[in-house]
Design an enzyme around this catalytic site. Structure first.
Site, PDB file in Angstrom:
ATOM      1  N   CYS A 120       0.815  -1.218   0.000  1.00 19.76           N
ATOM      2  CA  CYS A 120       0.000   0.000   0.000  1.00 19.76           C
ATOM      3  C   CYS A 120       0.852   1.273   0.000  1.00 19.76           C
ATOM      4  O   CYS A 120       1.457   1.585  -1.011  1.00 19.76           O
ATOM      5  CB  CYS A 120      -1.005  -0.046   1.153  1.00 19.76           C
ATOM      6  SG  CYS A 120      -2.422   1.015   0.855  1.00 19.76           S
TER       7      CYS A 120
ATOM      8  N   ARG B 219     -12.596   6.185  -1.972  1.00 15.45           N
ATOM      9  CA  ARG B 219     -11.509   5.458  -1.331  1.00 15.45           C
ATOM     10  C   ARG B 219     -11.785   3.965  -1.455  1.00 15.45           C
ATOM     11  O   ARG B 219     -12.934   3.533  -1.319  1.00 15.45           O
ATOM     12  CB  ARG B 219     -11.450   5.878   0.151  1.00 15.45           C
ATOM     13  CG  ARG B 219     -10.212   5.448   0.846  1.00 15.45           C
ATOM     14  CD  ARG B 219     -10.090   6.068   2.226  1.00 15.45           C
ATOM     15  NE  ARG B 219      -8.899   5.527   2.857  1.00 15.45           N
ATOM     16  CZ  ARG B 219      -7.682   6.016   2.682  1.00 15.45           C
ATOM     17  NH1 ARG B 219      -7.496   7.087   1.944  1.00 15.45           N
ATOM     18  NH2 ARG B 219      -6.632   5.448   3.251  1.00 15.45           N
TER      19      ARG B 219
ATOM     20  N   HIS C  65      -3.439  -5.667   2.559  1.00 20.47           N
ATOM     21  CA  HIS C  65      -3.022  -5.830   3.954  1.00 20.47           C
ATOM     22  C   HIS C  65      -3.523  -7.185   4.430  1.00 20.47           C
ATOM     23  O   HIS C  65      -4.145  -7.923   3.680  1.00 20.47           O
ATOM     24  CB  HIS C  65      -3.650  -4.740   4.828  1.00 20.47           C
ATOM     25  CG  HIS C  65      -3.302  -3.356   4.411  1.00 20.47           C
ATOM     26  ND1 HIS C  65      -2.060  -2.813   4.589  1.00 20.47           N
ATOM     27  CD2 HIS C  65      -4.048  -2.382   3.823  1.00 20.47           C
ATOM     28  CE1 HIS C  65      -2.057  -1.569   4.143  1.00 20.47           C
ATOM     29  NE2 HIS C  65      -3.246  -1.279   3.668  1.00 20.47           N
TER      30      HIS C  65
HETATM   31  N1  GLN Z   1      -1.988   6.954   2.158  1.00 20.95           N
HETATM   32  C1  GLN Z   1      -2.143   6.052   1.060  1.00 20.95           C
HETATM   33  C2  GLN Z   1      -3.504   6.084   0.384  1.00 20.95           C
HETATM   34  O1  GLN Z   1      -4.503   6.415   1.001  1.00 20.95           O
HETATM   35  C3  GLN Z   1      -1.807   4.648   1.529  1.00 20.95           C
HETATM   36  C4  GLN Z   1      -2.834   4.076   2.489  1.00 20.95           C
HETATM   37  C5  GLN Z   1      -2.398   2.761   3.079  1.00 20.95           C
HETATM   38  O2  GLN Z   1      -1.215   2.476   3.192  1.00 20.95           O
HETATM   39  N2  GLN Z   1      -3.337   1.937   3.477  1.00 20.95           N
HETATM   40  O3  GLN Z   1      -3.586   5.781  -0.795  1.00 20.95           O
END
Ligand code: GLN
Length: 224
Positions: free
Chosen positions: A87, A121, A181
């Protein structure tokens, strides 16, 4: 093999430090030598064989990028060290990413991947097809990532979003990147073993564990 968990205070929001536990447990179960070191912002940057970069929030992600740019990280990877990047870690090793609005920020340029902000998101379960197998996990990111020419994705998305709704992550020699994750290596023991095999330079004895049963149940739940 020396494993370094990079800046867990910045890139540890999503439990990706568990990837080090999965790698070291599965290596030791085969009698393979392994050490795990946590690299904090204050510690000298260590010489390791495999660096693990996890997910993080936007601000910490920028700070981690600045610190990695100033450390010997790129040089060590150029000299053959491996990287597992999840990520934010994936976005960091690319050429450019956007956080905190649309402001774009230079990545470390280890792989040709550009991340822009996307909506909505991407939050939820993710499953990919990687060769003949499935990789399962959980994603939570605002970024959408395009891979430059010649860079292979890790796999094809069958559930969730990943890079762009079609593919997830990136794969290059000794580089494994994904939006998943989980921690992803605890949830996907076969993938953990693939990484170990490439790092140690030989195939590994099969290893049955409770993780395999949980993996089978997860695949059955996510992939029809
Ligand atoms: N900050 C990054 C995004 O929102 C990565 C998020 C994360 O590592 N889960 O894309």
């Amino acid at each position: 093999m020396r494993i370094a968990v990079v800046f867990p205070e910045l890139l540890g929001t999503y439990g990706d430090g568990g990837n080090a536990l999965a790698l070291s447990w599965r290596a030791r179960a085969r009698g393979l030598p392994v050490t795990v070191e946590e690299v904090s912002l204050d510690s000298p940057f260590p010489d390791a064989d495999l660096y693990l970069l996890g997910g993080g929030e936007d601000g910490p992600q920028r700070l981690a990028t600045d610190r990695l740019a100033a450390a010997s990280f790129r040089e060590r990877v150029a000299n053959g060290a491996g990287v597992v990047a999840v990520c934010a870690g994936f976005q960091i090793i690319g050429t450019q990413f956007s956080v905190e609005g649309d402001e774009s920020y230079p990545g470390l340029g280890l792989i040709p991947a550009v991340t822009v902000r996307g909506t909505p998101r991407a939050v939820g379960d993710i499953a990919l097809r990687v060769g003949s197998k499935f990789l399962v996990g959980f994603e939570n990111h605002g970024g959408r990532t395009s891979l430059g020419e010649g860079l292979e994705p890790l796999g094809q998305v069958v559930k969730g979003v990943g890079n762009d709704g079609r593919v997830d992550g990136a794969r290059a020699p000794r580089v494994w990147a994904t939006y998943a994750h989980g921690p992803v290596l605890a949830q996907n023991p076969w993938w953990c073993d693939e990484i170990l095999a490439e790092m140690y330079g030989h195939s590994l004895e099969p290893l049955a564990s409770v993780a395999d049963r949980l993996y089978d149940a997860r695949v059955a739940a996510l992939v029809s």
